[in-house]
Structure formats: C-alpha cells, structure tokens
Design a protein around this motif. Structure first.
Motif, PDB file in Angstrom:
ATOM      1  N   PRO A  44     -10.272  88.025  45.178  1.00  0.00           N
ATOM      2  CA  PRO A  44      -8.938  88.162  45.784  1.00  0.00           C
ATOM      3  C   PRO A  44      -7.843  88.193  44.717  1.00  0.00           C
ATOM      4  N   GLU A  45      -6.803  88.957  45.005  1.00  0.00           N
ATOM      5  CA  GLU A  45      -5.633  89.024  44.130  1.00  0.00           C
ATOM      6  C   GLU A  45      -4.804  87.745  44.243  1.00  0.00           C
ATOM      7  N   ARG A  46      -4.758  87.201  45.462  1.00  0.00           N
ATOM      8  CA  ARG A  46      -4.021  85.958  45.720  1.00  0.00           C
ATOM      9  C   ARG A  46      -4.856  85.085  46.638  1.00  0.00           C
ATOM     10  N   GLU A  47      -4.668  83.776  46.516  1.00  0.00           N
ATOM     11  CA  GLU A  47      -5.399  82.831  47.360  1.00  0.00           C
ATOM     12  C   GLU A  47      -4.609  81.534  47.413  1.00  0.00           C
ATOM     13  N   TRP A  48      -4.485  80.973  48.624  1.00  0.00           N
ATOM     14  CA  TRP A  48      -3.786  79.698  48.754  1.00  0.00           C
ATOM     15  C   TRP A  48      -4.278  78.949  49.988  1.00  0.00           C
ATOM     16  N   GLU A  49      -3.938  77.661  50.025  1.00  0.00           N
ATOM     17  CA  GLU A  49      -4.355  76.763  51.108  1.00  0.00           C
ATOM     18  C   GLU A  49      -3.460  76.955  52.322  1.00  0.00           C
ATOM     19  N   ASN A  50      -4.071  76.995  53.482  1.00  0.00           N
ATOM     20  CA  ASN A  50      -3.348  77.051  54.747  1.00  0.00           C
ATOM     21  C   ASN A  50      -3.493  75.689  55.425  1.00  0.00           C
ATOM     22  N   PRO A  51      -2.402  74.957  55.646  1.00  0.00           N
ATOM     23  CA  PRO A  51      -2.506  73.640  56.291  1.00  0.00           C
ATOM     24  C   PRO A  51      -3.140  73.697  57.684  1.00  0.00           C
ATOM     25  N   ALA A  52      -2.994  74.836  58.380  1.00  0.00           N
ATOM     26  CA  ALA A  52      -3.619  74.993  59.700  1.00  0.00           C
ATOM     27  C   ALA A  52      -5.046  75.467  59.483  1.00  0.00           C
ATOM     28  N   GLN A  53      -5.957  74.535  59.236  1.00  0.00           N
ATOM     29  CA  GLN A  53      -7.336  74.899  58.923  1.00  0.00           C
ATOM     30  C   GLN A  53      -8.021  75.618  60.076  1.00  0.00           C
ATOM     31  N   ASP A  54      -7.495  75.485  61.271  1.00  0.00           N
ATOM     32  CA  ASP A  54      -8.073  76.157  62.423  1.00  0.00           C
ATOM     33  C   ASP A  54      -7.279  77.413  62.768  1.00  0.00           C
ATOM     34  N   ALA A  55      -6.806  78.147  61.757  1.00  0.00           N
ATOM     35  CA  ALA A  55      -6.067  79.384  62.015  1.00  0.00           C
ATOM     36  C   ALA A  55      -7.010  80.408  62.638  1.00  0.00           C
ATOM     37  N   ASP A  73      -2.966  72.948  63.485  1.00  0.00           N
ATOM     38  CA  ASP A  73      -2.808  72.256  62.206  1.00  0.00           C
ATOM     39  C   ASP A  73      -3.131  70.770  62.312  1.00  0.00           C
ATOM     40  N   GLY A  74      -3.741  70.361  63.409  1.00  0.00           N
ATOM     41  CA  GLY A  74      -4.082  68.958  63.622  1.00  0.00           C
ATOM     42  C   GLY A  74      -3.108  68.244  64.531  1.00  0.00           C
ATOM     43  N   THR A  75      -1.915  68.809  64.687  1.00  0.00           N
ATOM     44  CA  THR A  75      -0.916  68.230  65.591  1.00  0.00           C
ATOM     45  C   THR A  75      -0.690  69.116  66.805  1.00  0.00           C
ATOM     46  N   GLY A  76      -1.312  70.269  66.832  1.00  0.00           N
ATOM     47  CA  GLY A  76      -1.136  71.249  67.898  1.00  0.00           C
ATOM     48  C   GLY A  76      -1.066  72.640  67.296  1.00  0.00           C
ATOM     49  N   ASP A  77      -0.985  73.644  68.155  1.00  0.00           N
ATOM     50  CA  ASP A  77      -0.954  75.020  67.675  1.00  0.00           C
ATOM     51  C   ASP A  77       0.405  75.365  67.084  1.00  0.00           C
ATOM     52  N   VAL A  78       0.367  76.048  65.944  1.00  0.00           N
ATOM     53  CA  VAL A  78       1.577  76.458  65.238  1.00  0.00           C
ATOM     54  C   VAL A  78       1.425  77.889  64.735  1.00  0.00           C
ATOM     55  N   VAL A  79       2.561  78.528  64.523  1.00  0.00           N
ATOM     56  CA  VAL A  79       2.617  79.810  63.827  1.00  0.00           C
ATOM     57  C   VAL A  79       3.268  79.529  62.479  1.00  0.00           C
ATOM     58  N   ARG A  80       2.648  79.974  61.416  1.00  0.00           N
ATOM     59  CA  ARG A  80       3.245  79.871  60.081  1.00  0.00           C
ATOM     60  C   ARG A  80       3.649  81.276  59.648  1.00  0.00           C
ATOM     61  N   ILE A  81       4.853  81.384  59.118  1.00  0.00           N
ATOM     62  CA  ILE A  81       5.357  82.651  58.609  1.00  0.00           C
ATOM     63  C   ILE A  81       5.420  82.513  57.089  1.00  0.00           C
ATOM     64  N   TRP A  82       4.488  83.162  56.405  1.00  0.00           N
ATOM     65  CA  TRP A  82       4.348  83.055  54.953  1.00  0.00           C
ATOM     66  C   TRP A  82       5.123  84.164  54.265  1.00  0.00           C
ATOM     67  N   ASP A  83       5.944  83.811  53.278  1.00  0.00           N
ATOM     68  CA  ASP A  83       6.591  84.805  52.421  1.00  0.00           C
ATOM     69  C   ASP A  83       5.611  85.110  51.298  1.00  0.00           C
ATOM     70  N   ALA A  87       6.246  83.920  44.328  1.00  0.00           N
ATOM     71  CA  ALA A  87       5.208  83.655  43.330  1.00  0.00           C
ATOM     72  C   ALA A  87       4.132  82.740  43.899  1.00  0.00           C
ATOM     73  N   THR A  88       4.547  81.697  44.600  1.00  0.00           N
ATOM     74  CA  THR A  88       3.647  80.843  45.361  1.00  0.00           C
ATOM     75  C   THR A  88       4.051  80.989  46.821  1.00  0.00           C
ATOM     76  N   PRO A  89       3.173  81.535  47.664  1.00  0.00           N
ATOM     77  CA  PRO A  89       3.564  81.752  49.058  1.00  0.00           C
ATOM     78  C   PRO A  89       4.083  80.479  49.719  1.00  0.00           C
ATOM     79  N   THR A  90       5.201  80.609  50.405  1.00  0.00           N
ATOM     80  CA  THR A  90       5.809  79.499  51.132  1.00  0.00           C
ATOM     81  C   THR A  90       5.849  79.861  52.607  1.00  0.00           C
ATOM     82  N   SER A  91       5.910  78.836  53.471  1.00  0.00           N
ATOM     83  CA  SER A  91       5.886  79.137  54.897  1.00  0.00           C
ATOM     84  C   SER A  91       6.938  78.369  55.663  1.00  0.00           C
TER      85      SER A  91
END
Length: 120
Positions: A44-55, A73-83, A87-91
């Motif tokens: 992969p060109e890029r790789e990072w951790e997603n806090p919602a392991q059940d995406a 994400d462990g607290t309920g269903d969420v949508v993450r919008i990643w930029d 340089a380091t994807p943020t959500s």
C-alpha cells in the motif's frame, strides 16, 4: 487493468473496498485502512489505523480528498470522514443516533453523504 486481488492479496479479512479513478482503498478487520494507486500494485502507498475496528463500509468523495468509513467504534455506529490529502490522515466523526449503519454513499456533488440505518 490488474485484478483487485493483486492489490488486496496480502490483507486478510477485507471488509470494504472503494475505488476512485486511479486509487483503491480498503478497510480490514485488523482496523487498518490501506490505499494503493492502481498503477502500482503491491505494498500500500498509505496505511493507517481506523479507531472503528468494525468498519463495514467505505466510499470516496468525488474529488478524492475524503474517504468516508462507517462502522462500530465500540460506542456505537459512526461515520468517519478522513482527509486523505493530509500528510497523516485525520478524521471527523458523525455518530449515528440510533440503529446500525447499513449503507454509505457520497453525493456526486461532494457536499453530502447518505447513511442508511437499520431503524429506517
């Protein structure tokens, strides 16, 4: 075009895949998001951790600047919008108030996302 299997061959348990022009993104059970350029299969060109392991869903914005993921994400269903241009994807996170997320889509205009929920 090379097969998607060539891009995902080393990743166990991929849950969702998104493709936009020359880029492939995957969300896996291991909680990682990975991105490749179609012209460069392999690592992969890029790789990072997603806090919602059940995406369970992922989709690109039409301009490719954002990658949306949806899942628990462990607290309920969420949508993450990643930029993904950062340089380091943020959500940013949008929490589903009730019901499990069952679908995710981006409007062609890029200014809206659609989220299906189990409670209608």
């Amino acid at each position: 075009m090379q097969s998607a299997q060539q891009y995902l061959r080393c990743i166990a348990d991929v849950r969702a895949v998104a493709i936009l022009s020359d880029t492939v993104a995957s969300v896996a059970f291991d909680g990682r998001i990975r991105m490749w350029k179609l012209a460069h299969p392999g690592e992969p060109e890029r790789e990072w951790e997603n806090p919602a392991q059940d995406a369970r869903f992922t989709v690109f914005s039409p301009d490719g600047r954002f990658l949306m993921t949806a899942g628990d994400d462990g607290t309920g269903d969420v949508v993450r919008i990643w930029d993904v241009t950062a340089a380091t994807p943020t959500s940013r996170t949008i929490t589903a108030t009730t019901g499990a997320i069952t679908a995710l889509a981006a409007a062609a205009t890029g200014d809206q996302i659609g989220v299906g929920r189990s409670d209608g």
